[in-house]
Write a protein that holds these residues in place. Structure first.
Motif, short mmCIF file in Angstrom:
data_model
loop_
_atom_site.label_atom_id
_atom_site.label_comp_id
_atom_site.label_asym_id
_atom_site.label_seq_id
_atom_site.Cartn_x
_atom_site.Cartn_y
_atom_site.Cartn_z
N GLU A 174 20.91 35.43 51.96
CA GLU A 174 21.06 33.99 51.73
C GLU A 174 22.24 33.70 50.81
O GLU A 174 22.98 32.73 51.02
CB GLU A 174 19.77 33.43 51.14
CG GLU A 174 19.81 31.94 50.83
CD GLU A 174 18.55 31.45 50.15
OE1 GLU A 174 18.53 30.27 49.74
OE2 GLU A 174 17.59 32.24 50.01
N TYR A 175 22.43 34.54 49.81
CA TYR A 175 23.52 34.32 48.86
C TYR A 175 24.88 34.55 49.51
O TYR A 175 25.86 33.86 49.21
CB TYR A 175 23.34 35.24 47.65
CG TYR A 175 24.30 34.98 46.52
CD1 TYR A 175 24.19 33.82 45.75
CD2 TYR A 175 25.32 35.88 46.22
CE1 TYR A 175 25.07 33.57 44.71
CE2 TYR A 175 26.20 35.63 45.19
CZ TYR A 175 26.08 34.48 44.43
OH TYR A 175 26.95 34.24 43.40
N ASP A 177 27.11 37.25 49.62
CA ASP A 177 28.21 38.00 49.02
C ASP A 177 28.06 39.46 49.45
O ASP A 177 27.29 40.22 48.87
CB ASP A 177 28.16 37.87 47.50
CG ASP A 177 29.35 38.52 46.80
OD1 ASP A 177 29.89 39.51 47.33
OD2 ASP A 177 29.72 38.05 45.70
N ALA A 207 24.99 29.60 40.47
CA ALA A 207 24.23 30.17 41.58
C ALA A 207 24.04 31.67 41.39
O ALA A 207 22.99 32.22 41.75
CB ALA A 207 24.95 29.88 42.90
N GLN A 208 25.03 32.32 40.81
CA GLN A 208 24.93 33.76 40.57
C GLN A 208 23.81 34.07 39.58
O GLN A 208 23.04 35.02 39.77
CB GLN A 208 26.25 34.30 40.05
CG GLN A 208 26.28 35.82 39.96
CD GLN A 208 27.61 36.33 39.43
OE1 GLN A 208 28.03 35.95 38.34
NE2 GLN A 208 28.27 37.18 40.21
N LEU A 211 20.52 33.69 41.36
CA LEU A 211 20.25 34.87 42.18
C LEU A 211 19.76 36.02 41.30
O LEU A 211 18.77 36.69 41.64
CB LEU A 211 21.51 35.30 42.93
CG LEU A 211 21.41 36.64 43.66
CD1 LEU A 211 20.45 36.55 44.83
CD2 LEU A 211 22.79 37.12 44.12
#
Length: 233
Positions: A174-175, A177, A207-208, A211
């Motif tokens: 979803e993230y 990366d 957002a990081q 996560l």
């Protein structure tokens, strides 16, 4: 995938222990009020651990505890999470297993110092499977990345790592990366060094960071479930 979380269900918006029908809030309230863990557990010690885990970690929509230690949100829970109280809950468990479980519960509820002390005592007594992992988490959240790295080297290839990598996959997908995903799980198992780096560099409110907290929540939940299972064997 988390057997502790499976013991909790949401009924009318409230987390409830499936086997007893008691709400998580009631479990926590009774423990904060000083009732013995054995009495509150009513013969179901893992249900009590599940309620305590949910109180700290929440459900799958939650980010869980902060990446860096904070003052305890429920300061009156400290006695219920102590090794003596947990020893009464699991009377047949070795002391080292109780200390590791106490280290985990204290850590997720932000009792940093007693969690660290319990993990250190268990390690001094020769327990390596879980206490070193909780010790590493404590230093990652201190935050002291160097010390966390030392303790994760002592952890070695923990049997939890493949399951953690599998559980993390949807969040990482979803993230979006690919480089981060490769660093954290590229070998098919969890890379704790990459997690230390992520937690150390993630900026609060990004957002990081979100996560990282959700990954940490998965990690803490799976680790606590395994630690509790070892105490109940």
């Amino acid at each position: 995938m988390n057997p502790l979380q499976d013991r909790i269900e949401i009924v009318d918006g409230r987390p409830i222990v499936k086997a007893t029908g008691q709400s998580v809030d009631d479990v926590v309230r009774r423990l904060e009020g000083g009732e013995p863990t054995v009495k509150v557990a009513a013969g179901q010690p893992l249900d009590l651990i599940a309620a305590l885990a949910f109180a700290a970690l929440g459900d799958d929509s939650s980010e869980g505890p902060s990446l860096v230690q904070q003052p305890p949100g429920r300061p009156r829970l400290d006695e219920a999470l102590s090794a003596p109280e947990l020893g009464r809950l699991f009377p047949n468990a070795p002391r080292v297993a109780i200390l590791a479980l106490s280290a985990g519960l204290l850590q997720i509820h932000d009792f940093w110092e007693p969690s660290h002390e319990a993990a250190q005592e268990a390690d001094d007594l020769g327990e390596r499977r879980f206490s070193a992992y909780w010790h590493a988490v404590a230093h990652r959240r201190e935050p002291d990345p160097g010390n966390a790295s030392y303790w994760f080297r002592r952890v070695g290839k923990h049997p939890l790592f493949p399951a953690l990598a599998e559980a993390a996959a949807p969040l990482l997908l979803e993230y979006g990366d690919d480089r981060l995903t490769a660093r954290l799980t590229g070998t098919g198992a969890w890379n704790p060094s990459a997690m230390i780096d992520l937690c150390a560099t993630a900026k609060t409110g990004t957002a990081q960071a979100g996560l990282a907290r959700r990954l940490q929540r998965l990690e803490l939940g799976l680790l606590l479930a395994a630690t509790a299972e070892a105490a109940s064997d």
